[in-house]
Design an enzyme around this catalytic site. Structure first.
Site, short mmCIF file in Angstrom:
data_model
loop_
_atom_site.label_atom_id
_atom_site.label_comp_id
_atom_site.label_asym_id
_atom_site.label_seq_id
_atom_site.Cartn_x
_atom_site.Cartn_y
_atom_site.Cartn_z
N LYS A 1 -4.13 11.80 -8.73
CA LYS A 1 -5.43 11.10 -8.69
C LYS A 1 -5.61 10.63 -7.25
CE LYS A 1 -7.09 7.44 -8.69
NZ LYS A 1 -7.81 6.99 -7.46
N ALA B 1 -7.44 9.19 -3.79
CA ALA B 1 -8.36 8.07 -3.55
C ALA B 1 -9.79 8.59 -3.51
CB ALA B 1 -8.02 7.41 -2.23
N SER C 1 -2.44 -1.42 -3.03
CA SER C 1 -2.24 -2.85 -2.82
C SER C 1 -1.24 -3.43 -3.82
CB SER C 1 -3.57 -3.59 -2.97
OG SER C 1 -3.94 -3.58 -4.33
N GLU D 1 4.69 1.79 -3.83
CA GLU D 1 4.67 1.51 -2.39
C GLU D 1 3.44 0.63 -2.18
OE1 GLU D 1 3.64 1.36 1.01
OE2 GLU D 1 3.42 3.55 1.20
N LEU D 2 3.69 -0.67 -1.97
CA LEU D 2 2.60 -1.64 -2.05
C LEU D 2 2.26 -2.25 -0.68
CD1 LEU D 2 3.72 -3.20 -5.47
CD2 LEU D 2 2.20 -1.25 -5.05
N CYS E 1 -0.22 0.26 5.64
CA CYS E 1 0.56 -0.85 5.08
C CYS E 1 1.75 -1.21 5.96
CB CYS E 1 0.99 -0.55 3.65
SG CYS E 1 1.82 0.98 3.53
C1 SIN Z 1 0.83 3.70 4.43
O1 SIN Z 1 0.11 3.05 5.15
O2 SIN Z 1 0.81 3.57 3.20
C2 SIN Z 1 1.80 4.73 4.95
C3 SIN Z 1 1.89 4.84 6.40
C4 SIN Z 1 3.00 5.76 6.83
O3 SIN Z 1 3.56 6.53 6.06
O4 SIN Z 1 3.34 5.70 8.01
#
Ligand code: SIN
Length: 490
Positions: free
Chosen positions: A185, A187, A244, A265-266, A299
């Site tokens: 799925k 984004a 998030s 992975e948040l 993130c």
């Molecule tokens: C992310 O922002 O979720 C991943 C960034 C990355 O893999 O470097």
């Protein structure tokens, strides 16, 4: 309607439907949603808007393919991934132009993302043949223990918009390597790049006579309507989500019903710590990368710059001068360093955080506003004198804003760095090996860059501590997420 920057050949062959059991087709009722270019706000494409029923059809296809895919020899799975890697690399320019069109990042960054994303395909092609087990004599000597690994089963992969190829391949490649069929799925802001990767995999599967239902894609504008029923469906065995912390918590709650295997992975709130003995030139270079990769929409982006009292003023001024020298504009334009944010809401949120910091006494050294003209742009911004309670240091910014906070000694730096519910990435600049080793023990983060502004690497375990997630993606650990352990007493 499609962006002028995309080649007619790419546009002509770009899938815009949903992929179920090897066939691209419309969503139920022919529903579609719009994907826009964040640099101009123009509509790029109308994409199939999959319904909950379409999601279930995709899961049924994955479930039907599961036994056959699990039986495919690891070497064959490896060779499939290696072939997909080669095809993605051969079409790197097309992938990069698509990433820039839907996500906005400058073309040079989009090319770097294609290389990073392709590397997950190559790495897991190499790992597919390394799902190791164990045989040993039990301590009592009474028997032998045989421990082996098998695929978890059909996996739902929910990917974010900020790295449309890398976040997809980081999940798809280990899942396929392990023997798990997938429903992706993507984004809703950036589904096209993921759909193009899926098309490359679909065509490789078909050419090799492998099961078509191994990779299914259900783009949708109503994510929770599609995802929630799948989490209750007992054919699903795995959820991998990047997004998030707030959404991750909700999904974990829903996944509890079936005790689903989850990788999360948040969010993050990465500290970037500049100690008194740091090389300031290197720290400014590293800070620019750690803050402005994808315009700060990552993130692992540095969210707070904690700088020793003796350097704070100079660091902030030098960083402001660097940010001012950068060109902001559409990612397709020559010489642009910083592209747009993903949409107008993102710009509003970043502006709100800057206003809140100013209300709490921070000074805007550069930026602090959106430039004139169309598109979702915000100027690279440096704030100094930011109070510990300002929202900009407590929340994930997801934009090109660098708040600088001074500290007095190492203990205070570590206490400030760890004063967050997040624990994804952290960065530290120091010339002392002793201090570097100490801070890697003390910083509460799953990934730590020492004298480096970037940690991401397909061959390394990416993931967080505390409320930044569960599990790891990339490296050897990424394959483990799609395997489960069976022990046989012999
Ligand atoms: C992310 O922002 O979720 C991943 C960034 C990355 O893999 O470097």
């Amino acid at each position: 309607m499609a962006a002028a920057s995309l080649s007619p050949a790419l546009v002509a062959h770009l899938p815009t439907g949903m992929l179920v059991d090897g066939q691209w087709g419309p969503a139920t009722g022919g529903r579609t949603f719009e994907v826009r270019d964040p640099a101009t706000d123009e509509v790029l494409f109308d994409i199939a808007d999959a319904s909950p029923q379409d999601g279930r059809r995709a899961l049924a296809a994955a479930d039907d393919a599961a036994a056959a895919w699990r039986a495919v020899a690891p070497r064959e799975r490896s060779e499939l991934l290696r072939a997909v890697y080669a095809r993605v690399v051969a079409r790197a320019d097309a992938f990069a132009s698509l990433i820039t069109a839907e996500c906005g990042k400058p073309l040079a960054e989009a090319r770097a993302e294609v290389a990073y994303g392709a590397d997950f395909l190559r790495w897991y092609a190499e790992q597919a043949v390394r799902a190791d087990g164990l045989v040993r004599r039990s301590p009592s000597g009474a028997n032998r223990q045989l421990v082996h690994r098998r695929p978890v089963g059909p996996a739902l992969l929910v990917t974010p918009w900020n790295f449309p190829i890398a976040m997809a391949t980081r999940k798809i490649a280990p899942a396929l390597a392990a023997g798990c069929p997938v429903v992706i799925k993507p984004a809703h802001a950036t589904p096209l790049t993921t759909m193009l990767v899926a098309e490359v995999i679909r065509s490789e599967l078909a050419e090799r006579g492998l099961p078509a239902g191994v990779v299914n894609v259900v783009p949708t504008a109503s994510s929770s309507d599609l995802v929630s029923p799948l989490l209750d469906d007992d054919r699903l065995r795995k959820l991998s989500f990047t997004g998030s912390t707030a959404v991750g918590r909700t999904l974990l709650g829903q996944a509890a019903g079936q005790v689903l295997n989850c990788s999360m992975e948040l969010g993050g709130n990465a500290p970037f710590v500049v100690f008194s003995d740091a090389d300031l030139d290197a720290a400014v270079d590293g800070a620019t990368v750690a803050k402005l990769r994808n315009g700060g929409q990552s993130c692992v982006a540095a969210n707070r710059f904690l700088v020793h009292d003796s350097l704070a003023r100079e660091f902030a001024q030098r960083l402001a001068a660097r940010f001012e020298s950068l060109r902001v504009g559409p990612g397709t334009a020559e010489g642009v360093d910083v592209g747009p944010l993903i949409d107008a809401d993102a710009v509003r949120k970043v502006a709100e955080l800057v206003d809140d910091a100013s209300d709490h006494g921070a000074q805007v050294l550069t930026g602090g506003e959106r430039p004139e003209g169309a598109g979702s742009f915000f100027l690279p911004t440096v704030l100094s004198g930011v109070g510990a309670d300002a929202r900009v240091v407590r929340e994930e910014i997801f934009g090109p804003v660098a708040p600088v906070v001074a500290f007095a000694d190492d203990d205070e730096a570590i206490a400030l760095a760890n004063d967050t519910e997040y624990g994804l990435a952290a960065y530290a600049y120091t010339r002392s090996l002793d201090r570097a080793m100490r801070v890697t023990d003390d910083l509460e983060a799953g990934m730590i860059g020492i004298n480096r502004g970037m940690v991401s690497d397909a061959s390394a375990p990416f993931g967080g501590l505390k409320q930044s997630g569960l599990g790891r993606e990339g490296g050897e650990a990424g394959l483990e997420e799609y395997l489960e352990t069976v022990y046989v007493a012999l």
